[in-house]
Structure formats: C-alpha cells, structure tokens
Design a protein around this motif. Structure first.
Motif, PDB file in Angstrom:
ATOM      1  N   PHE A 183      59.971 -12.359  43.500  1.00 35.31           N
ATOM      2  CA  PHE A 183      59.367 -11.102  43.982  1.00 35.31           C
ATOM      3  C   PHE A 183      60.192  -9.899  43.530  1.00 35.31           C
ATOM      4  CE2 PHE A 183      57.486 -13.458  47.864  1.00 35.31           C
ATOM      5  CZ  PHE A 183      56.407 -13.865  47.108  1.00 35.31           C
ATOM      6  N   GLU A 184      61.509 -10.033  43.625  1.00 42.65           N
ATOM      7  CA  GLU A 184      62.366  -8.899  43.249  1.00 42.65           C
ATOM      8  C   GLU A 184      62.230  -8.570  41.763  1.00 42.65           C
ATOM      9  OE1 GLU A 184      66.107 -10.270  44.745  1.00 42.65           O
ATOM     10  OE2 GLU A 184      65.561  -9.795  46.821  1.00 42.65           O
ATOM     11  N   ARG A 185      62.126  -9.607  40.941  1.00 42.76           N
ATOM     12  CA  ARG A 185      61.936  -9.354  39.508  1.00 42.76           C
ATOM     13  C   ARG A 185      60.599  -8.650  39.269  1.00 42.76           C
ATOM     14  NH1 ARG A 185      64.956 -14.476  38.026  1.00 42.76           N
ATOM     15  NH2 ARG A 185      62.990 -15.621  38.132  1.00 42.76           N
ATOM     16  N   ALA A 186      59.565  -9.099  39.990  1.00 40.47           N
ATOM     17  CA  ALA A 186      58.240  -8.474  39.828  1.00 40.47           C
ATOM     18  C   ALA A 186      58.274  -7.023  40.304  1.00 40.47           C
ATOM     19  CB  ALA A 186      57.195  -9.274  40.592  1.00 40.47           C
ATOM     20  N   ARG A 187      58.990  -6.783  41.380  1.00 39.92           N
ATOM     21  CA  ARG A 187      59.144  -5.397  41.861  1.00 39.92           C
ATOM     22  C   ARG A 187      59.872  -4.562  40.818  1.00 39.92           C
ATOM     23  NH1 ARG A 187      63.347  -5.015  46.337  1.00 39.92           N
ATOM     24  NH2 ARG A 187      64.568  -5.330  44.433  1.00 39.92           N
ATOM     25  N   ASP A 188      60.925  -5.122  40.227  1.00 40.13           N
ATOM     26  CA  ASP A 188      61.692  -4.377  39.225  1.00 40.13           C
ATOM     27  C   ASP A 188      60.864  -4.120  37.966  1.00 40.13           C
ATOM     28  OD1 ASP A 188      63.728  -4.421  41.031  1.00 40.13           O
ATOM     29  OD2 ASP A 188      64.886  -5.998  40.054  1.00 40.13           O
ATOM     30  N   ARG A 189      59.888  -4.986  37.712  1.00 42.91           N
ATOM     31  CA  ARG A 189      58.979  -4.755  36.575  1.00 42.91           C
ATOM     32  C   ARG A 189      57.882  -3.763  36.935  1.00 42.91           C
ATOM     33  NH1 ARG A 189      58.934 -10.606  36.047  1.00 42.91           N
ATOM     34  NH2 ARG A 189      56.917 -10.597  37.083  1.00 42.91           N
ATOM     35  N   GLY A 190      57.838  -3.360  38.221  1.00 43.52           N
ATOM     36  CA  GLY A 190      56.815  -2.406  38.650  1.00 43.52           C
ATOM     37  C   GLY A 190      55.508  -3.054  39.071  1.00 43.52           C
ATOM     38  N   GLN A 191      55.495  -4.380  39.266  1.00 44.67           N
ATOM     39  CA  GLN A 191      54.247  -5.066  39.645  1.00 44.67           C
ATOM     40  C   GLN A 191      54.060  -5.174  41.154  1.00 44.67           C
ATOM     41  OE1 GLN A 191      54.676  -8.759  37.445  1.00 44.67           O
ATOM     42  NE2 GLN A 191      53.586  -7.914  35.678  1.00 44.67           N
ATOM     43  N   LEU A 192      55.159  -5.170  41.898  1.00 47.48           N
ATOM     44  CA  LEU A 192      55.078  -5.187  43.361  1.00 47.48           C
ATOM     45  C   LEU A 192      55.626  -3.882  43.916  1.00 47.48           C
ATOM     46  CD1 LEU A 192      56.174  -8.818  44.371  1.00 47.48           C
ATOM     47  CD2 LEU A 192      53.859  -7.906  44.082  1.00 47.48           C
ATOM     48  N   ARG A 193      55.037  -3.427  45.004  1.00 49.00           N
ATOM     49  CA  ARG A 193      55.441  -2.160  45.598  1.00 49.00           C
ATOM     50  C   ARG A 193      56.902  -2.205  46.029  1.00 49.00           C
ATOM     51  NH1 ARG A 193      51.499  -1.773  50.244  1.00 49.00           N
ATOM     52  NH2 ARG A 193      52.992  -0.173  50.844  1.00 49.00           N
ATOM     53  N   ASP A 233      58.606  -5.059  52.685  1.00 53.60           N
ATOM     54  CA  ASP A 233      59.555  -6.134  52.936  1.00 53.60           C
ATOM     55  C   ASP A 233      59.040  -7.368  52.205  1.00 53.60           C
ATOM     56  OD1 ASP A 233      60.912  -8.337  53.945  1.00 53.60           O
ATOM     57  OD2 ASP A 233      61.015  -7.547  55.981  1.00 53.60           O
ATOM     58  N   LEU A 234      59.707  -7.712  51.102  1.00 54.77           N
ATOM     59  CA  LEU A 234      59.219  -8.818  50.263  1.00 54.77           C
ATOM     60  C   LEU A 234      59.281 -10.160  50.996  1.00 54.77           C
ATOM     61  CD1 LEU A 234      60.881  -7.774  46.864  1.00 54.77           C
ATOM     62  CD2 LEU A 234      58.487  -7.453  47.555  1.00 54.77           C
ATOM     63  N   ASN A 261      45.054 -13.258  45.696  1.00 62.60           N
ATOM     64  CA  ASN A 261      44.385 -11.973  45.472  1.00 62.60           C
ATOM     65  C   ASN A 261      44.374 -11.126  46.748  1.00 62.60           C
ATOM     66  OD1 ASN A 261      43.885 -12.412  42.746  1.00 62.60           O
ATOM     67  ND2 ASN A 261      42.017 -13.566  43.181  1.00 62.60           N
ATOM     68  N   ASN A 262      44.084 -11.771  47.888  1.00 59.62           N
ATOM     69  CA  ASN A 262      44.133 -11.047  49.168  1.00 59.62           C
ATOM     70  C   ASN A 262      45.496 -10.381  49.379  1.00 59.62           C
ATOM     71  OD1 ASN A 262      41.570 -11.756  50.071  1.00 59.62           O
ATOM     72  ND2 ASN A 262      42.283 -12.495  52.066  1.00 59.62           N
ATOM     73  N   VAL A 263      46.558 -11.163  49.153  1.00 58.74           N
ATOM     74  CA  VAL A 263      47.914 -10.682  49.441  1.00 58.74           C
ATOM     75  C   VAL A 263      48.289  -9.543  48.493  1.00 58.74           C
ATOM     76  CG1 VAL A 263      50.366 -11.328  49.374  1.00 58.74           C
ATOM     77  CG2 VAL A 263      48.688 -12.840  50.479  1.00 58.74           C
ATOM     78  N   LEU A 264      47.912  -9.673  47.236  1.00 57.59           N
ATOM     79  CA  LEU A 264      48.286  -8.640  46.266  1.00 57.59           C
ATOM     80  C   LEU A 264      47.433  -7.380  46.420  1.00 57.59           C
ATOM     81  CD1 LEU A 264      48.962 -10.757  43.052  1.00 57.59           C
ATOM     82  CD2 LEU A 264      50.632  -9.707  44.592  1.00 57.59           C
ATOM     83  N   ASP A 265      46.141  -7.552  46.665  1.00 53.50           N
ATOM     84  CA  ASP A 265      45.224  -6.412  46.636  1.00 53.50           C
ATOM     85  C   ASP A 265      45.053  -5.741  47.998  1.00 53.50           C
ATOM     86  OD1 ASP A 265      44.874  -7.014  43.974  1.00 53.50           O
ATOM     87  OD2 ASP A 265      43.102  -8.251  44.336  1.00 53.50           O
ATOM     88  N   GLY A 266      45.344  -6.463  49.085  1.00 49.25           N
ATOM     89  CA  GLY A 266      45.200  -5.883  50.416  1.00 49.25           C
ATOM     90  C   GLY A 266      43.776  -5.967  50.906  1.00 49.25           C
TER      91      GLY A 266
END
Lengths: 177, 177
Positions: free
Chosen positions: A121-131, A135-136, A168-173
C-alpha cells in the motif's frame, strides 16, 4: 511433528489436533510436544502456515488495482478450498478461546501478512495511486477482513467474483460525492 | 433457560455454556434443553441475542455518513466491551466447529442485521448518496466485517476512532483516481 499436525488439521479438522494424536502420528513423545508448543492449537497454527508460506506472495507490478485483484482472488481460492478453508476457519475459531493459538496465528501468519500488505500500500501511495490522507492499515480489514467475514459468518456467497467487486468497492468508494 | 445461558456466557465464556450447567442454573431438566435446542452453542447464541435486540437499531436520519458512523461506533463499543465482546468472539469462534451454533447466530443476529443494513443502504442509494452501480451487500463486509477482523484477529487496535476512519474510507474510496 509439524507435518503430522498439519495432516490432522487438514484431514480431520482442528479438534483432531491434540498432543496425544500428534505424538502418536509423528512417533514422538508428548513430553517433547509440551516442551516446544504451549498448546496443541499453537502447534496446529504453526504447522499449517509452515506449509503455506507461498500464499504470502503478493504481486507488485506497479498497478495496485490489478495486484490487489490478483492477490484477493488467490486468497479467496485458499479460504474457500474445502481443506484449507475449513482449517483456517477452525484456527481462527479456536483462537477465540485459546490465547496461545491466537498468538501463534498472529506470529506465523496474520501479522506478517498485514505488514506485507502495508508495504505494498505504501508503495502504491508513493506512486500516487492511493490517497495520502487515509489510514492504510484499515484497508487490510476492508479487503481481507471482508473475505474472512463471509468465511466465518456465511450469510452471503464468497467467490472470485466477490473478490473482484470488493477491490473495486474499496478503491472507488461507495459514496456519490 | 435463556437467561441462565446468557449469564453463563457473559460471566464465564462460551465454554461454560453446557446443557449440564444451564439445566442446573435454570432449575430445569437436561431433557427439556435437548428438546428445544440442537446444541448448547445454539442455545448460547439465541440466549445472547434475545437480550441485545436494541443493538440492531440503526439510525436513519437521511445522512448516510452520519448514520453509519453512529451505528459503527455503537457496534465497536459493543464488541470491545469486556463481557459482550468476549461473548461475541466466543460465539463466532465455536460456530466454526458447531454448525447448529452457526445457524443460530445467523438466524438470531447476523442475517437480520445484514438485511437491515441493506435496507438502509438502498434508501441511501435511492436518495442519491450511494452509487447505483455497486453491490451494496459487499459494504456490509467492508464495514462490520472489518471490525470483526480486528476483534477476531487482534493485530491492530479497535476503537471508536477506527470506526470513524473506516466509514470515511468505505464511502470515499482509497484510490486517487
């Protein structure tokens, strides 16, 4: 001893994993088992995860949606498989009244699995894919915890389509706003 | 008999709920208990939820974020309370090896609770607050299942702040895109 305990767990369920039966199946003494494991449940947990380390693998292709979908589909296959699913449900079940099993489950499986997911998750956040403002750690519960919920409290179906829709639910809200 | 079973469950844990002990505490015969309940676990589940029907209440003020936050905070208080939290964890735990308890848990608690949440979600969707293109049933697992995950596999903290952050995560989504 780990092999004998894992076989009993997978073939006959968590209640079959007693020091008596493991000692008999492994040709060892109960004293030896008592020396190494604080409870038969703790032995069962360590035995099960000693043979499923590969399940911890987590793809990291740089596309968090694809990687999570792939991981969650594999996880759902594992926990809906007749042998392994019943074994995992049995381990979590007995863990509620066996603190030694609970500690072994955490040590050998769930805590390292949570840490691995957080790294991804942290890598994805650092790539700008996760907000960056959430709280990851909570995502771990929203994904794997959601699957466990359908395993342990089986009021609704659990299958690979579920895993895909869940990611998809978790990512898109769920909110429109 | 229900009162006696609930008291044993709350005071001494799920393992104390046996037909022997309930019969003794209630001044009834074991034959009567066998006649009405298929297992001591099923009796424990029915007994527990007979006294917590109010926990099923679900505010519907028209603001889904506020209503979910209020409901999830109350739920987290319930499952982290020393007596009721241990009782619920024990019920779900034993349900993994007691199909009669599993059926009673579903009938008296989790299935009606899921149905109630779905009704609330559908109203929010009809008001335009939740997206129309998602499987609302999955939200149940993302919310309550996430909390159960921290109860049953306690690798990370569970408290009201968690409930608040969880609702926001579920509604807003984790993805930046």
């Amino acid at each position: 001893m780990l092999r004998a305990a894992a076989a009993l767990l997978l073939n006959e369920g968590i209640k079959a994993v007693t020091f008596d039966r493991v000692a008999k199946a492994a040709g060892s003494s109960k004293m030896t088992l008592y020396k190494w494991w604080p409870s038969a449940g703790a032995l069962a947990a360590e035995a099960f995860f000693a043979h499923s380390e590969h399940q911890l693998e987590f793809p990291d292709t740089g596309d968090i949606r694809a990687d999570l979908t792939s991981q969650l589909r594999a996880f759902v296959r594992l926990i809906t498989h007749a042998d392994t699913g019943t074994a995992i449900a049995g381990l979590i079940g007995v863990a509620q009244t066996d603190p030694e099993l609970s500690a072994a489950f955490s040590q050998h499986y769930s805590a390292p699995r949570r840490a691995l997911a957080l790294t991804v998750f942290e890598r994805a956040r650092d790539r700008g894919q996760l907000r960056g403002d959430i709280d990851l750690g909570i995502l771990v519960d929203q994904l794997w915890g959601a699957c466990y919920n359908r395993l342990l409290i089986p009021d609704a179906p659990l299958n690979e389509d579920y895993a895909i829709a869940l990611v998809n639910n978790v990512l898109d809200g769920a909110s429109t706003t």
